[in-house]
Every structure is written in structure tokens, then in C-alpha cells.
Design a protein around this motif. Structure first.
Motif, PDB file in Angstrom:
ATOM      1  N   ASP A   1       0.846  -1.204   0.000  1.00 21.05           N
ATOM      2  CA  ASP A   1       0.000   0.000   0.000  1.00 21.05           C
ATOM      3  C   ASP A   1       0.874   1.244   0.000  1.00 21.05           C
ATOM      4  O   ASP A   1       0.644   2.189  -0.755  1.00 21.05           O
ATOM      5  CB  ASP A   1      -0.892   0.046   1.255  1.00 21.05           C
ATOM      6  CG  ASP A   1      -1.865  -1.110   1.298  1.00 21.05           C
ATOM      7  OD1 ASP A   1      -2.023  -1.779   0.263  1.00 21.05           O
ATOM      8  OD2 ASP A   1      -2.456  -1.352   2.378  1.00 21.05           O
ATOM      9  N   PHE A   2       1.878   1.223   0.863  1.00 27.06           N
ATOM     10  CA  PHE A   2       2.784   2.367   0.987  1.00 27.06           C
ATOM     11  C   PHE A   2       3.523   2.583  -0.333  1.00 27.06           C
ATOM     12  O   PHE A   2       3.640   3.711  -0.813  1.00 27.06           O
ATOM     13  CB  PHE A   2       3.768   2.077   2.130  1.00 27.06           C
ATOM     14  CG  PHE A   2       4.728   3.197   2.410  1.00 27.06           C
ATOM     15  CD1 PHE A   2       4.438   4.158   3.370  1.00 27.06           C
ATOM     16  CD2 PHE A   2       5.944   3.281   1.742  1.00 27.06           C
ATOM     17  CE1 PHE A   2       5.336   5.186   3.654  1.00 27.06           C
ATOM     18  CE2 PHE A   2       6.844   4.302   2.011  1.00 27.06           C
ATOM     19  CZ  PHE A   2       6.532   5.260   2.973  1.00 27.06           C
ATOM     20  N   ALA A   3       3.991   1.478  -0.938  1.00 23.84           N
ATOM     21  CA  ALA A   3       4.743   1.567  -2.194  1.00 23.84           C
ATOM     22  C   ALA A   3       3.882   2.188  -3.292  1.00 23.84           C
ATOM     23  O   ALA A   3       4.371   2.947  -4.126  1.00 23.84           O
ATOM     24  CB  ALA A   3       5.230   0.180  -2.617  1.00 23.84           C
ATOM     25  N   GLU A   4       2.575   1.864  -3.277  1.00 24.18           N
ATOM     26  CA  GLU A   4       1.693   2.408  -4.318  1.00 24.18           C
ATOM     27  C   GLU A   4       1.435   3.896  -4.122  1.00 24.18           C
ATOM     28  O   GLU A   4       1.381   4.655  -5.078  1.00 24.18           O
ATOM     29  CB  GLU A   4       0.355   1.654  -4.320  1.00 24.18           C
ATOM     30  CG  GLU A   4       0.491   0.318  -5.042  1.00 24.18           C
ATOM     31  CD  GLU A   4      -0.703  -0.598  -4.823  1.00 24.18           C
ATOM     32  OE1 GLU A   4      -1.666  -0.198  -4.131  1.00 24.18           O
ATOM     33  OE2 GLU A   4      -0.648  -1.732  -5.336  1.00 24.18           O
ATOM     34  N   VAL A   5       1.295   4.296  -2.850  1.00 25.93           N
ATOM     35  CA  VAL A   5       0.929   5.682  -2.569  1.00 25.93           C
ATOM     36  C   VAL A   5       2.143   6.613  -2.561  1.00 25.93           C
ATOM     37  O   VAL A   5       2.098   7.712  -3.083  1.00 25.93           O
ATOM     38  CB  VAL A   5       0.172   5.750  -1.214  1.00 25.93           C
ATOM     39  CG1 VAL A   5      -0.145   7.191  -0.836  1.00 25.93           C
ATOM     40  CG2 VAL A   5      -1.104   4.934  -1.288  1.00 25.93           C
ATOM     41  N   ARG A   6       3.238   6.147  -1.976  1.00 23.76           N
ATOM     42  CA  ARG A   6       4.388   7.028  -1.779  1.00 23.76           C
ATOM     43  C   ARG A   6       5.563   6.758  -2.716  1.00 23.76           C
ATOM     44  O   ARG A   6       6.539   7.483  -2.698  1.00 23.76           O
ATOM     45  CB  ARG A   6       4.927   6.867  -0.340  1.00 23.76           C
ATOM     46  CG  ARG A   6       3.954   7.255   0.732  1.00 23.76           C
ATOM     47  CD  ARG A   6       3.984   8.781   0.953  1.00 23.76           C
ATOM     48  NE  ARG A   6       2.967   9.178   1.884  1.00 23.76           N
ATOM     49  CZ  ARG A   6       3.132   9.197   3.213  1.00 23.76           C
ATOM     50  NH1 ARG A   6       4.294   8.868   3.728  1.00 23.76           N
ATOM     51  NH2 ARG A   6       2.151   9.552   3.995  1.00 23.76           N
ATOM     52  N   ALA A   7       5.497   5.649  -3.476  1.00 21.29           N
ATOM     53  CA  ALA A   7       6.617   5.355  -4.384  1.00 21.29           C
ATOM     54  C   ALA A   7       6.032   4.870  -5.699  1.00 21.29           C
ATOM     55  O   ALA A   7       4.853   5.098  -5.979  1.00 21.29           O
ATOM     56  CB  ALA A   7       7.543   4.336  -3.751  1.00 21.29           C
ATOM     57  N   ASP A   8       6.846   4.157  -6.500  1.00 21.39           N
ATOM     58  CA  ASP A   8       6.333   3.747  -7.816  1.00 21.39           C
ATOM     59  C   ASP A   8       5.724   2.349  -7.801  1.00 21.39           C
ATOM     60  O   ASP A   8       5.576   1.719  -8.844  1.00 21.39           O
ATOM     61  CB  ASP A   8       7.462   3.827  -8.850  1.00 21.39           C
ATOM     62  CG  ASP A   8       8.621   2.911  -8.469  1.00 21.39           C
ATOM     63  OD1 ASP A   8       8.521   2.248  -7.391  1.00 21.39           O
ATOM     64  OD2 ASP A   8       9.592   2.824  -9.222  1.00 21.39           O
TER      65      ASP A   8
ATOM     66  N   VAL B   1      11.946   1.343   0.369  1.00 19.65           N
ATOM     67  CA  VAL B   1      10.494   1.509   0.518  1.00 19.65           C
ATOM     68  C   VAL B   1       9.997   0.699   1.723  1.00 19.65           C
ATOM     69  O   VAL B   1       9.224   1.198   2.556  1.00 19.65           O
ATOM     70  CB  VAL B   1       9.759   1.073  -0.787  1.00 19.65           C
ATOM     71  CG1 VAL B   1       8.265   0.926  -0.556  1.00 19.65           C
ATOM     72  CG2 VAL B   1      10.031   2.066  -1.914  1.00 19.65           C
TER      73      VAL B   1
ATOM     74  N   ASP C   1      11.090   2.444   4.957  1.00 17.55           N
ATOM     75  CA  ASP C   1      10.300   3.649   5.249  1.00 17.55           C
ATOM     76  C   ASP C   1       8.871   3.279   5.669  1.00 17.55           C
ATOM     77  O   ASP C   1       8.316   3.865   6.595  1.00 17.55           O
ATOM     78  CB  ASP C   1      10.247   4.566   4.017  1.00 17.55           C
ATOM     79  CG  ASP C   1      11.635   5.104   3.675  1.00 17.55           C
ATOM     80  OD1 ASP C   1      12.559   4.943   4.499  1.00 17.55           O
ATOM     81  OD2 ASP C   1      11.790   5.675   2.570  1.00 17.55           O
ATOM     82  N   ALA C   2       8.293   2.306   4.969  1.00 12.79           N
ATOM     83  CA  ALA C   2       6.913   1.910   5.282  1.00 12.79           C
ATOM     84  C   ALA C   2       6.841   1.342   6.696  1.00 12.79           C
ATOM     85  O   ALA C   2       5.965   1.710   7.485  1.00 12.79           O
ATOM     86  CB  ALA C   2       6.428   0.866   4.282  1.00 12.79           C
TER      87      ALA C   2
ATOM     88  N   VAL D   1       6.849   3.937   9.255  1.00  7.77           N
ATOM     89  CA  VAL D   1       5.550   4.609   9.377  1.00  7.77           C
ATOM     90  C   VAL D   1       4.582   3.766  10.209  1.00  7.77           C
ATOM     91  O   VAL D   1       3.830   4.275  11.026  1.00  7.77           O
ATOM     92  CB  VAL D   1       4.959   4.899   7.972  1.00  7.77           C
ATOM     93  CG1 VAL D   1       3.500   5.322   8.061  1.00  7.77           C
ATOM     94  CG2 VAL D   1       5.784   5.964   7.262  1.00  7.77           C
TER      95      VAL D   1
END
Ligand code: ATP
Length: 334
Positions: A228-235, A242, A245-246, A249
Motif C-alpha cells: 500500500d505504501f509503495a503504491e501511494v508514496r513510491a512507484d 520503501v 520507510d513503510a 511509518v
């Protein structure tokens, strides 16, 4: 419940089902259990007889339910699932047992929590494929014997030691499931990522694996959160950066300790000076049942080298003090 709890989340059933390995060859890790089970199943298939009853023991989320389903799949047998707490009366169990078809695999999760009268009925059912149905009450009560179709019971428990002796003795095969190492969890994650259509790099999987508390259920859950994080905050690609960082969070500890693990360590170190302290006192301090502390938190804390079980009580290791950012006392009580 927090993101690294080894217990399932309420809405996790469907997603877990879709990620379950279906065959022994897809089941990652537990090499010894897999090999032994393969022999048991193969020989049963050759003799054309149901295998011995199987007991699976180990902490939550390590794949006991998956393995029980695999046993049925490998045997080409139907599968029925229930749990110890769901069987309150002997009559419930008798009804279930008499409805089983030949060769069926009956999975009883948390079998150590089955009510005593039902457990006694289970002894005879496991041994002789027979149950006595009691009709009437008091001196006039009569037992009517009923034949059962031969079946295989697969019982799961968080610890085999919680079972009564007579029940434990009726299992022909006992498998102890242990925490997975990081390589095995990476493998679980790579497989799940493929099934979910998530791109993850080797380093990304390694970062998630090392914080998954040795538990496939947690690994799969963290993968979904990181995706989810990768989709919203990365590519969309899960790289190690990633993932790192996720997980920061989501407040996931470097060792994957969950809230209960942390509460246990915190109480042990800050309130009881590192121990030794009895498990019941520790359970009160963290506001949990003794069983939860013993079966859910402690096995991983011991495995991670943070807690020791000694005859005088639980003791925090120097690594536990360091993990909490504290300096252990110069002569640790361990
Ligand atoms: P509980 O006792 O809490 O029900 P469990 O030990 O029965 O837990 P499962 O429900 O079988 O655990 O597994 C939890 C999740 O982890 C499932 O989604 C499953 O896909 C995954 N999993 C468990 N073990 C493995 C494995 N060896 N290989 C791949 N995936 C696994």
C-alpha cells in the motif's frame, strides 16, 4: 490489534485463504515436519488406509491450519474444520463425528481447550472409531455404541504440553512447528508477492522478513501494508528503502516485536529490575492471561534471545535491556 500481532485480524480470513500453500511441495520451511509428514501420508496412501492422527504444535501463525488442509489435499480427502472452544458438549462432538465420511480429515484447532466430557468421547473415537451415545439420565442411562467411519484427526495446539496425557498419547504423529528463519520468510514473501501481483526486490523481501517475528502470517500482513505504501508514496515497487520507510511509518520494531512482546519486556526490565519474576505476576503487570503471555509472547522472546525462563522465574537478558535502550545491570541476575 497491532500490525505485528501473530493472531489473525478479523477481516484477514479471505486473503489468508488465497495465500495458503495447497500442497506439501509449496509449503515453505519446516523441512523436518515436511519430510516426516510426506512419509506418513505416502505410506497411508499405499496401504489405502487413513494415516495416524496428527498433532501439530507451535505458536500462532506458523501454518498449522495450512498444513492440516494440505494433509487432506494430499490424501484427496474431504476436510472439516472446528475448534476446541466451539465443542462445548459431548453431544456436539458426537454429532460431528458421526457425520464424517470415510477418510475425512477433521481439524480441531486449539484442541487443548476442548471441554472434558467431549475429550473423553474423543479418546474412543480416535482409538476404535466408535462412540458411545448416552441415552437417558441417572441409573437408567444406557450407552448406545455407534460405529464411525475411519477418519484422521489433525489437532493443533500452541503447546503440546497443554494436552492431557491420554489425549496426547492417541496421536500417532506429533509435529512441532518452529519459528521460520529470515531466508524461509523471504521465500514465503516472494511466493505471496507473486500471488498478489506485487513487485518486490530481493532486498525488499529481506527487509520485511527480518521484521516478521519468525511468522508467515505477519510476513504476509506486512507485505500488504508495505505494498500500500509503495503504491501511494513510491512507484509501486517494494525495494528495501520503501520497505524500511513503510515499516517505520507503521511503527514496526526492528525485531518485529508486537505490543504484547514489548509490554512483557518493558514490565520485566522496568518494573521488576530484569527479574526473576513469576509468569503470573508478569501476566498481571501487562493485563493479559497467563496463557497468552506463555503461548503467544514468550516463545518468540526466548527464541530472539531476549527472555530466559529459569526455575526462579522469567529473566530479561542483556540483549533485552539493550533493545529497550537501557544498560543492563553490571551483574545481571540471569
Ligand atoms: P493459528 O493457529 O493462529 O490459526 P496457523 O498456525 O494455523 O495459525 P495458518 O493460518 O496456517 O497458521 O497460516 C497463516 C498464514 O501464513 C496463511 O495465510 C498462510 O498462507 C501463511 N503460511 C503459513 N505457513 C506457511 C508456509 N510454510 N508457507 C507459505 N505460507 C505460509
Amino acid at each position: 490489534r497491532d500490525v505485528v500481532s501473530p493472531l489473525p485480524e478479523v477481516d484477514e480470513t479471505d486473503i489468508e485463504a488465497s495465500l495458503r500453500p495447497k500442497h506439501l511441495s509449496e509449503f515453505v520451511g519446516q523441512p523436518k515436519v515436511r519430510e516426516q509428514l510426506q512419509v506418513v501420508l505416502e505410506s497411508a496412501l499405499r496401504r489405502n488406509r487413513p494415516p495416524d492422527h496428527v498433532l501439530l504444535s507451535g505458536p500462532p501463525g506458523l501454518g498449522k491450519t495450512s498444513l492440516a488442509m494440505i494433509i487432506a489435499a494430499e490424501l484427496g480427502a474431504p476436510f472439516r474444520l472446528t475448534s476446541g472452544p466451539a465443542i462445548e458438549r459431548a453431544g456436539d462432538l458426537a454429532a460431528l463425528l458421526t457425520s464424517l465420511t470415510e477418510g475425512e480429515v477433521l481439524f480441531i484447532d486449539e484442541i487443548h481447550r476442548i471441554a472434558r466430557p467431549a475429550e473423553e468421547l474423543l479418546y474412543m473415537a480416535m482409538e476404535d472409531f466408535r462412540v458411545d451415545i448416552i441415552v437417558g439420565k441417572g441409573p437408567g442411562a444406557t450407552a448406545i455404541p455407534l460405529e464411525l467411519a475411519p477418519f484422521t484427526l489433525v489437532g493443533a495446539t500452541t503447546r503440546a504440553g497443554l494436552l492431557t496425557g491420554p489425549l496426547r498419547d492417541r496421536f500417532g504423529f506429533t509435529a512441532h512447528m518452529d519459528f521460520y528463519d529470515t531466508d524461509e520468510l523471504e521465500h514465503v514473501l516472494t511466493r505471496s508477492a507473486q500471488l498478489l501481483g506485487v513487485s518486490v526486490t530481493g532486498d525488499g523481501a529481506a527487509e520485511i522478513a527480518s521484521r516478521s517475528r519468525g511468522t508467515p502470517r505477519i510476513a504476509n500482513r506486512l507485505l500488504r501494508r508495505v505494498r500500500d505504501f509503495a503504491e501511494v508514496r513510491a512507484d509501486g515497487v517494494v525495494t528495501s528503502q520503501v520497505a524500511h520507510d513503510a515499516l517505520a511509518v507503521y511503527d514496526v520494531d526492528e525485531l518485529g516485536l508486537d505490543r504484547l512482546d514489548k509490554a512483557v519486556l518493558d514490565a520485566l526490565v522496568r518494573r521488576f529490575g530484569g527479574g526473576p519474576v513469576g509468569v503470573s505476576t508478569l501476566a498481571v503487570a501487562v493485563g493479559e492471561e497467563i496463557e497468552t503471555v506463555e503461548e503467544v509472547a514468550e516463545p518468540f522472546l526466548v527464541r530472539a534471545g531476549l527472555l530466559a525462563r529459569t526455575p526462579r522465574g522469567r529473566v530479561a537478558t542483556p540483549a533485552a535491556w539493550h533493545h529497550l535502550g537501557l544498560t543492563p545491570p553490571s551483574s545481571p541476575s540471569a
